[in-house]
Motif scaffolding. Structure first.
Motif, PDB file in Angstrom:
ATOM      1  N   PRO A   1       4.900 -29.343   2.786  1.00 39.27           N
ATOM      2  CA  PRO A   1       4.874 -27.951   3.233  1.00 39.27           C
ATOM      3  C   PRO A   1       3.817 -27.145   2.484  1.00 39.27           C
ATOM      4  CG  PRO A   1       7.123 -28.672   2.833  1.00 39.27           C
ATOM      5  CD  PRO A   1       6.234 -29.750   2.289  1.00 39.27           C
ATOM      6  N   SER A   2       3.123 -26.272   3.220  1.00 35.82           N
ATOM      7  CA  SER A   2       2.082 -25.451   2.608  1.00 35.82           C
ATOM      8  C   SER A   2       1.749 -24.288   3.530  1.00 35.82           C
ATOM      9  CB  SER A   2       0.819 -26.271   2.352  1.00 35.82           C
ATOM     10  OG  SER A   2      -0.240 -25.439   1.914  1.00 35.82           O
ATOM     11  N   PRO A   3       1.440 -23.110   2.968  1.00 34.35           N
ATOM     12  CA  PRO A   3       0.990 -21.987   3.796  1.00 34.35           C
ATOM     13  C   PRO A   3      -0.507 -22.038   4.103  1.00 34.35           C
ATOM     14  CG  PRO A   3       1.149 -21.280   1.530  1.00 34.35           C
ATOM     15  CD  PRO A   3       1.627 -22.708   1.555  1.00 34.35           C
ATOM     16  N   ARG A   4      -1.234 -22.964   3.487  1.00 31.59           N
ATOM     17  CA  ARG A   4      -2.685 -23.034   3.639  1.00 31.59           C
ATOM     18  C   ARG A   4      -3.064 -23.775   4.911  1.00 31.59           C
ATOM     19  NH1 ARG A   4      -4.382 -26.462   0.273  1.00 31.59           N
ATOM     20  NH2 ARG A   4      -6.565 -25.798   0.317  1.00 31.59           N
TER      21      ARG A   4
ATOM     22  N   LYS B   1      -5.695 -16.101   9.957  1.00 32.23           N
ATOM     23  CA  LYS B   1      -4.874 -16.224   8.759  1.00 32.23           C
ATOM     24  C   LYS B   1      -3.386 -16.006   9.019  1.00 32.23           C
ATOM     25  CE  LYS B   1      -6.965 -14.632   5.289  1.00 32.23           C
ATOM     26  NZ  LYS B   1      -7.577 -13.779   4.238  1.00 32.23           N
ATOM     27  N   ASP B   2      -3.051 -14.980   9.781  1.00 40.06           N
ATOM     28  CA  ASP B   2      -1.632 -14.679   9.995  1.00 40.06           C
ATOM     29  C   ASP B   2      -0.962 -15.622  10.981  1.00 40.06           C
ATOM     30  OD1 ASP B   2      -3.317 -13.471  11.960  1.00 40.06           O
ATOM     31  OD2 ASP B   2      -1.618 -12.277  12.653  1.00 40.06           O
TER      32      ASP B   2
ATOM     33  N   ARG C   1      -2.928 -28.693   7.513  1.00 40.94           N
ATOM     34  CA  ARG C   1      -2.727 -28.894   8.949  1.00 40.94           C
ATOM     35  C   ARG C   1      -3.559 -30.070   9.457  1.00 40.94           C
ATOM     36  NH1 ARG C   1       0.023 -24.859   6.616  1.00 40.94           N
ATOM     37  NH2 ARG C   1       1.560 -24.114   8.112  1.00 40.94           N
TER      38      ARG C   1
ATOM     39  N   ILE D   1      -1.539 -19.109  10.829  1.00 40.43           N
ATOM     40  CA  ILE D   1      -1.515 -20.459  10.261  1.00 40.43           C
ATOM     41  C   ILE D   1      -0.128 -21.086  10.321  1.00 40.43           C
ATOM     42  CG2 ILE D   1      -1.806 -21.782   8.106  1.00 40.43           C
ATOM     43  CD1 ILE D   1      -4.242 -19.994   7.505  1.00 40.43           C
ATOM     44  N   PRO D   2       0.964 -20.354  10.033  1.00 31.52           N
ATOM     45  CA  PRO D   2       2.288 -20.989  10.114  1.00 31.52           C
ATOM     46  C   PRO D   2       2.664 -21.490  11.505  1.00 31.52           C
ATOM     47  CG  PRO D   2       2.389 -18.948   8.843  1.00 31.52           C
ATOM     48  CD  PRO D   2       1.040 -18.978   9.503  1.00 31.52           C
ATOM     49  N   ASP D   3       1.970 -21.030  12.551  1.00 35.75           N
ATOM     50  CA  ASP D   3       2.309 -21.443  13.913  1.00 35.75           C
ATOM     51  C   ASP D   3       1.743 -22.809  14.282  1.00 35.75           C
ATOM     52  OD1 ASP D   3       3.673 -19.056  14.275  1.00 35.75           O
ATOM     53  OD2 ASP D   3       1.890 -18.012  14.994  1.00 35.75           O
TER      54      ASP D   3
ATOM     55  N   ASP E   1       1.781 -26.708  12.872  1.00 35.83           N
ATOM     56  CA  ASP E   1       2.500 -27.554  11.923  1.00 35.83           C
ATOM     57  C   ASP E   1       1.564 -28.178  10.892  1.00 35.83           C
ATOM     58  OD1 ASP E   1       5.116 -27.273  12.814  1.00 35.83           O
ATOM     59  OD2 ASP E   1       4.900 -28.860  14.321  1.00 35.83           O
TER      60      ASP E   1
ATOM     61  N   GLU F   1      -9.605 -19.519   6.635  1.00 31.90           N
ATOM     62  CA  GLU F   1      -9.165 -19.621   8.027  1.00 31.90           C
ATOM     63  C   GLU F   1      -9.742 -20.849   8.723  1.00 31.90           C
ATOM     64  OE1 GLU F   1      -8.392 -15.089   9.522  1.00 31.90           O
ATOM     65  OE2 GLU F   1     -10.508 -15.684   9.310  1.00 31.90           O
TER      66      GLU F   1
END
Length: 414
Positions: free
Chosen positions: A276-279, A262-263, A283, A265-267, A269, A106
């Protein structure tokens, strides 16, 4: 790490003060605090340094570690950077996560609190044209500029409010609540955990709660609060926050952290320099890090915890109270944080009545130094006028705070 709490404090000939023992250390135990001060290099002689808010000195143990890490990186160069550094970085990340009481995935490293907050402000992607964002006069300059820029970058309306002065717990909460009620289109707001301008600590938890009830996300600028005050992000209900580690934690200049729950993170950019990455890491894209500075962070945290956060917080408030509360009833001196320990830490600013311009306060800063050898800094951007910030640290003494109070009494009566 090769130094225990006892060893670090022994370097200053002090008894151990970390953990539970820190609760027993009195803020006015000068024998103890003189030994803590000895953990740091003394400021230049012939002056009183009361501008410790820009960045904090490293403890000698941290500086020695920084020099050792620098020597290794300089010797091994890319052999180290492309191999062993990755495992070392993971260990540093885990240590920082433990400090913040969050998960390692996080947080991401930045080069300071400003970069952390700009990552959040510029990257926040839930805004759409017609939404609004909100910030206050006591927020930091770069963050205010970034928030204002969202009008052009995101097509949103930008709302600025002025926080009440004098402040108290309820009127600060009321100011944010009134602003959110008057501007129901606000979807994101900036909140400064401890103002670099006046030292005010707003009731963060309550403000976050009322913002969330209106569907507003809060980006918390915690640059000055970390290491001065006791808090956890989980308890505050914060989902986005930025930190610098070179202020009150005492890491080398050039290391900060950004936190995204953690939930969420996509908010934020991904950096335009990353795919692109979910980690969280993509950022932020800083380029080549100062490896030695990052490696020294656990040493800084170790020194910080050796002294003990509860003890540090009490000492800084004690030094602040020594001058600020002594001048509370002086008719021409305006102390800009209330006498409520929940609403201030060590930093507090003052203003002499009627001297509200930047030029007035530059002249006052110069007078304090030229006549009394007291080093301070002016702060502008406060709605009711410029002021002088006082930021004591562990190298300062009650006698120095008394000297400041005496100097201000003299100056204010001229």
């Amino acid at each position: 790490m090769d130094l225990s709490r006892r060893a670090i404090l022994a370097a200053g000939a002090a008894a151990p003060a970390g953990g539970a023992l820190a609760a027993e250390v009195r803020a006015d135990d000068e024998a103890h605090w003189s030994k803590v001060a000895a953990l740091y290099d003394a400021p230049p002689t012939g002056m009183i340094q009361l501008e410790n808010g820009y960045f904090g000195a490293m403890a000698r143990s941290t500086r020695a570690a920084y020099e050792r890490h620098t020597a290794r990186v300089n010797r091994e160069t890319s052999i180290y950077a492309r191999d062993a550094f990755n495992a070392d970085m993971a260990a540093v990340r885990a240590r920082c996560a433990k400090l913040l009481q969050v998960d390692p995935d996080e947080i991401a490293f930045t080069r300071g609190g400003t970069e952390s907050m700009v990552t959040l402000i510029g990257g926040y992607n839930r805004l759409k044209p017609g939404d609004a964002v909100l910030y206050a006069d006591l927020d930091y300059d770069s963050m205010k500029t970034s928030m204002a820029a969202l009008g052009k970058l995101r097509g949103v309306r930008v709302v600025r409010i002025d926080l009440p002065e004098p402040a108290d717990r309820q009127n600060v909460i009321d100011a944010y609540e009134a602003a959110l009620k008057a501007n129901p289109d606000v979807r994101m707001m900036l909140l400064t955990h401890l103002s670099n301008r006046t030292g005010l600590i707003p009731p963060v938890k309550e403000i976050v709660t009322l913002a969330r009830a209106r569907g507003v996300d809060v980006l918390l600028d915690s640059g000055h609060a970390l290491g001065q005050t006791e808090f956890t992000l989980r308890d505050l209900g914060v989902e986005f926050a930025g930190f610098g580690l070179h202020k009150w934690i005492g890491a080398p200049v050039g290391v900060g952290l950004v936190y995204i729950r953690k939930d969420r993170i996509p908010d934020i950019d991904v950096s335009i320099l990353e795919g692109p990455s979910p980690r969280i890491d993509p950022r932020v894209h800083t380029g080549t890090l100062n490896f030695a500075a990052v490696l020294s962070v656990p040493d800084a945290i170790h020194a910080h915890e050796a002294v003990g956060l509860p003890a540090k917080a009490r000492r800084l408030r004690y030094l602040r109270d020594r001058w600020a509360e002594a001048l509370r009833d002086e008719p021409r001196i305006q102390v800009l944080t209330p006498n409520d320990p929940a609403l201030h830490a060590g930093i507090t600013s003052f203003r002499i009545a009627g001297r509200t311009s930047r030029e007035d306060n530059l002249a006052l800063k110069k007078l304090l130094f030229d006549r009394h050898r007291i080093f301070t800094v002016e702060r502008v951007g406060v709605a009711k006028g410029a002021c002088i910030r006082i930021s004591p640290s562990f190298v300062n003494t009650p006698a120095q705070m008394d000297a400041l109070a005496a100097a201000l009494r003299e100056i204010s009566r001229v």
